[in-house]
Write a protein that holds these residues in place. Structure first.
Motif, PDB file in Angstrom:
ATOM      1  N   ARG A 142       0.965  -1.169  -0.293  1.00 36.60           N
ATOM      2  CA  ARG A 142      -0.555   0.074   0.154  1.00 36.60           C
ATOM      3  C   ARG A 142       0.605   1.106   0.063  1.00 36.60           C
ATOM      4  N   MET A 143       0.426   2.398  -0.367  1.00 40.31           N
ATOM      5  CA  MET A 143       1.027   3.371  -0.346  1.00 40.31           C
ATOM      6  C   MET A 143       0.034   4.608  -0.024  1.00 40.31           C
ATOM      7  N   PHE A 144       0.781   6.252  -0.060  1.00 34.99           N
ATOM      8  CA  PHE A 144      -0.367   7.333  -0.326  1.00 34.99           C
ATOM      9  C   PHE A 144       0.830   8.035  -0.318  1.00 34.99           C
ATOM     10  N   ILE A 145       0.153   9.189  -0.754  1.00 32.24           N
ATOM     11  CA  ILE A 145       0.788  10.781  -1.361  1.00 32.24           C
ATOM     12  C   ILE A 145      -0.199  11.771  -0.231  1.00 32.24           C
ATOM     13  N   CYS A 146       0.619  12.709   0.454  1.00 30.75           N
ATOM     14  CA  CYS A 146      -0.279  13.578   0.686  1.00 30.75           C
ATOM     15  C   CYS A 146      -0.582  14.807  -0.110  1.00 30.75           C
ATOM     16  N   ALA A 147      -1.925  15.063  -0.253  1.00 30.33           N
ATOM     17  CA  ALA A 147      -2.442  16.603  -0.828  1.00 30.33           C
ATOM     18  C   ALA A 147      -2.461  17.503   0.452  1.00 30.33           C
ATOM     19  N   ALA A 148      -3.630  18.571  -0.124  1.00 28.64           N
ATOM     20  CA  ALA A 148      -4.220  19.564   0.714  1.00 28.64           C
ATOM     21  C   ALA A 148      -5.061  20.817  -0.392  1.00 28.64           C
ATOM     22  N   ASN A 149      -5.994  20.479   0.510  1.00 30.87           N
ATOM     23  CA  ASN A 149      -7.031  21.912   0.051  1.00 30.87           C
ATOM     24  C   ASN A 149      -6.758  23.458   0.181  1.00 30.87           C
ATOM     25  N   PRO A 150      -6.252  24.076  -0.297  1.00 31.70           N
ATOM     26  CA  PRO A 150      -5.539  25.640  -0.157  1.00 31.70           C
ATOM     27  C   PRO A 150      -6.239  26.182   1.004  1.00 31.70           C
ATOM     28  N   LYS A 151      -7.129  25.823   1.258  1.00 32.14           N
ATOM     29  CA  LYS A 151      -8.055  26.886   2.185  1.00 32.14           C
ATOM     30  C   LYS A 151      -8.195  26.585   3.244  1.00 32.14           C
ATOM     31  N   ASN A 152      -7.142  25.191   3.604  1.00 33.57           N
ATOM     32  CA  ASN A 152      -7.250  24.537   4.326  1.00 33.57           C
ATOM     33  C   ASN A 152      -5.354  23.294   4.859  1.00 33.57           C
ATOM     34  N   TYR A 153      -4.160  24.374   4.928  1.00 31.49           N
ATOM     35  CA  TYR A 153      -3.382  23.708   4.712  1.00 31.49           C
ATOM     36  C   TYR A 153      -2.822  22.503   6.392  1.00 31.49           C
ATOM     37  N   ALA A 154      -3.581  22.717   6.909  1.00 38.85           N
ATOM     38  CA  ALA A 154      -3.576  22.284   8.402  1.00 38.85           C
ATOM     39  C   ALA A 154      -3.773  20.881   8.305  1.00 38.85           C
ATOM     40  N   HIS A 155      -5.071  20.706   7.070  1.00 36.94           N
ATOM     41  CA  HIS A 155      -5.710  19.107   7.140  1.00 36.94           C
ATOM     42  C   HIS A 155      -5.165  18.901   5.713  1.00 36.94           C
ATOM     43  N   ALA A 156      -4.340  17.464   6.032  1.00 39.57           N
ATOM     44  CA  ALA A 156      -3.902  16.968   4.784  1.00 39.57           C
ATOM     45  C   ALA A 156      -5.049  15.890   4.575  1.00 39.57           C
ATOM     46  N   ARG A 157      -4.978  15.755   2.882  1.00 31.18           N
ATOM     47  CA  ARG A 157      -5.381  15.084   2.431  1.00 31.18           C
ATOM     48  C   ARG A 157      -4.708  13.849   1.944  1.00 31.18           C
ATOM     49  N   LEU A 158      -5.116  12.641   2.122  1.00 33.47           N
ATOM     50  CA  LEU A 158      -4.549  11.203   1.886  1.00 33.47           C
ATOM     51  C   LEU A 158      -4.663  10.824   0.652  1.00 33.47           C
ATOM     52  N   LEU A 159      -4.038  10.460  -1.265  1.00 33.87           N
ATOM     53  CA  LEU A 159      -4.728   9.695  -2.013  1.00 33.87           C
ATOM     54  C   LEU A 159      -3.933   8.600  -2.217  1.00 33.87           C
ATOM     55  N   ARG A 160      -4.673   7.580  -1.949  1.00 32.28           N
ATOM     56  CA  ARG A 160      -4.175   6.500  -1.545  1.00 32.28           C
ATOM     57  C   ARG A 160      -4.253   5.291  -2.272  1.00 32.28           C
ATOM     58  N   THR A 161      -3.577   4.264  -2.496  1.00 30.15           N
ATOM     59  CA  THR A 161      -3.999   3.623  -3.823  1.00 30.15           C
ATOM     60  C   THR A 161      -4.397   2.284  -3.094  1.00 30.15           C
ATOM     61  N   TYR A 162      -4.947   2.127  -1.966  1.00 33.96           N
ATOM     62  CA  TYR A 162      -6.527   1.841  -1.683  1.00 33.96           C
ATOM     63  C   TYR A 162      -7.417   2.272  -0.993  1.00 33.96           C
ATOM     64  N   LYS A 163      -8.724   1.167  -0.994  1.00 34.14           N
ATOM     65  CA  LYS A 163     -10.636   1.967  -0.409  1.00 34.14           C
ATOM     66  C   LYS A 163     -10.010   2.798   0.267  1.00 34.14           C
ATOM     67  N   SER A 164     -10.811   4.108   0.737  1.00 37.16           N
ATOM     68  CA  SER A 164     -11.073   4.617   2.076  1.00 37.16           C
ATOM     69  C   SER A 164     -12.009   5.207   1.937  1.00 37.16           C
ATOM     70  N   ARG A 165     -12.364   6.085   3.325  1.00 37.84           N
ATOM     71  CA  ARG A 165     -13.690   6.399   2.745  1.00 37.84           C
ATOM     72  C   ARG A 165     -13.600   7.735   2.841  1.00 37.84           C
ATOM     73  N   GLU A 166     -12.390   8.384   3.051  1.00 40.87           N
ATOM     74  CA  GLU A 166     -11.867   9.597   1.705  1.00 40.87           C
ATOM     75  C   GLU A 166     -11.875   9.439   0.870  1.00 40.87           C
ATOM     76  N   ASP A 167     -11.436   9.127  -0.089  1.00 41.71           N
ATOM     77  CA  ASP A 167     -10.739   9.364  -1.090  1.00 41.71           C
ATOM     78  C   ASP A 167     -11.425  10.992  -1.570  1.00 41.71           C
ATOM     79  N   PRO A 168     -10.948  11.039  -2.793  1.00 37.39           N
ATOM     80  CA  PRO A 168     -11.280  11.987  -3.772  1.00 37.39           C
ATOM     81  C   PRO A 168     -11.819  11.609  -4.255  1.00 37.39           C
ATOM     82  N   PRO A 169     -12.559  12.240  -5.532  1.00 39.62           N
ATOM     83  CA  PRO A 169     -12.882  11.217  -7.748  1.00 39.62           C
ATOM     84  C   PRO A 169     -11.533  10.832  -7.957  1.00 39.62           C
ATOM     85  N   LEU A 170     -11.871   9.724  -8.062  1.00 39.87           N
ATOM     86  CA  LEU A 170     -10.994   8.929  -9.236  1.00 39.87           C
ATOM     87  C   LEU A 170     -10.060  10.091 -10.033  1.00 39.87           C
ATOM     88  N   TYR A 171      -8.829   9.660  -9.882  1.00 37.64           N
ATOM     89  CA  TYR A 171      -7.560  10.094 -10.425  1.00 37.64           C
ATOM     90  C   TYR A 171      -6.206   9.477 -11.280  1.00 37.64           C
TER      91      TYR A 171
END
Length: 228
Positions: A142-171
């Motif tokens: 498994r792996m993930f990379i960190c991303a962030a919404n420019p409006k909220n840098y304090a909270h990282a969004r994780l782009l994963r190669t595995y399923k999660s409830r927090e996944d953003p749309p397909l990329y």
């Protein structure tokens, strides 16, 4: 490489940071290469390992994650199955084509984005870049990379190669690479998914992904990690 039953051995984690182009970014690849070679010397009892015979980081690490350029390295190791030596060569070529040029400093953000995208398309196989990030290499760890919404840098969004409830749309893999590299100094936020939600790489704001890696793996199963 033969491995023991994963339930009876430590879980190995590799965390890769964002950093300063040409210095900290390259130094952590050298550390990974040295770590892999030391491990290979130990298990194979060899001292004359040629670069073509190097073990892959994905042979050793069960979980690879990163932010900024470290996220790109994580993708190279996991999805593209690069050795540390191959990743160093990739980075040196990318740095020469993009980050070491005066154009990177003098051009507009849009021109920088095009320069970077063209370099990635020339250096990496297009068929893999076009694949879904979540399913590009399901046979590896498994792996993930960190991303962030420019409006909220304090909270990282994780782009994963595995399923999660927090996944953003397909990329795609290309999306993940360009997003991870993007920084607020030289590039605009990267639009992702059907609704073009804006993200940026969090290499500057959340340079250490270790805290997120520890949250992703239950502490009861985590017995060893490596932070490059």
């Amino acid at each position: 490489m033969e491995t023991t039953d994963p339930r009876n051995r430590p879980i190995c984690i590799l965390v890769l940071d964002g950093g300063i182009p040409g210095t900290t970014e390259l130094s952590q690849l050298i550390i990974v290469k040295r770590t892999v070679l030391n491990f290979q010397h130990m298990v194979e009892n060899r001292v004359d390992i040629h670069e073509d015979d190097e073990l892959l980081p994905s042979d050793i690490f069960d979980f690879i994650c990163g932010s900024g350029m470290g996220g790109v390295f994580a993708i190279l190791f996991n999805i593209f199955q690069y050795s540390a030596h191959a990743a160093i060569n990739f980075y040196l070529e990318l740095h020469k084509r993009v980050f070491s040029t005066q154009a990177w400093i003098q051009k507009t953000r849009r021109e920088n984005a095009l320069l970077l995208k063209n370099a990635i398309l020339e250096l990496l196989p297009s068929d893999v870049l076009a694949q879904s990030f979540m399913t590009a290499n399901e046979s590896t760890g498994r792996m993930f990379i960190c991303a962030a919404n420019p409006k909220n840098y304090a909270h990282a969004r994780l782009l994963r190669t595995y399923k999660s409830r927090e996944d953003p749309p397909l990329y795609t893999v290309l999306d993940a690479i360009l997003l991870s590299i993007s920084d607020e100094d030289h590039l605009d936020p990267y639009p992702l998914g059907q609704f073009k939600e804006l993200f940026t790489g969090s290499g500057h704001r959340n340079s250490n992904s270790t805290q997120y890696a520890l949250r992703e793996i239950p502490s009861s199963t985590l017995t060893h990690s490596c932070h490059a």
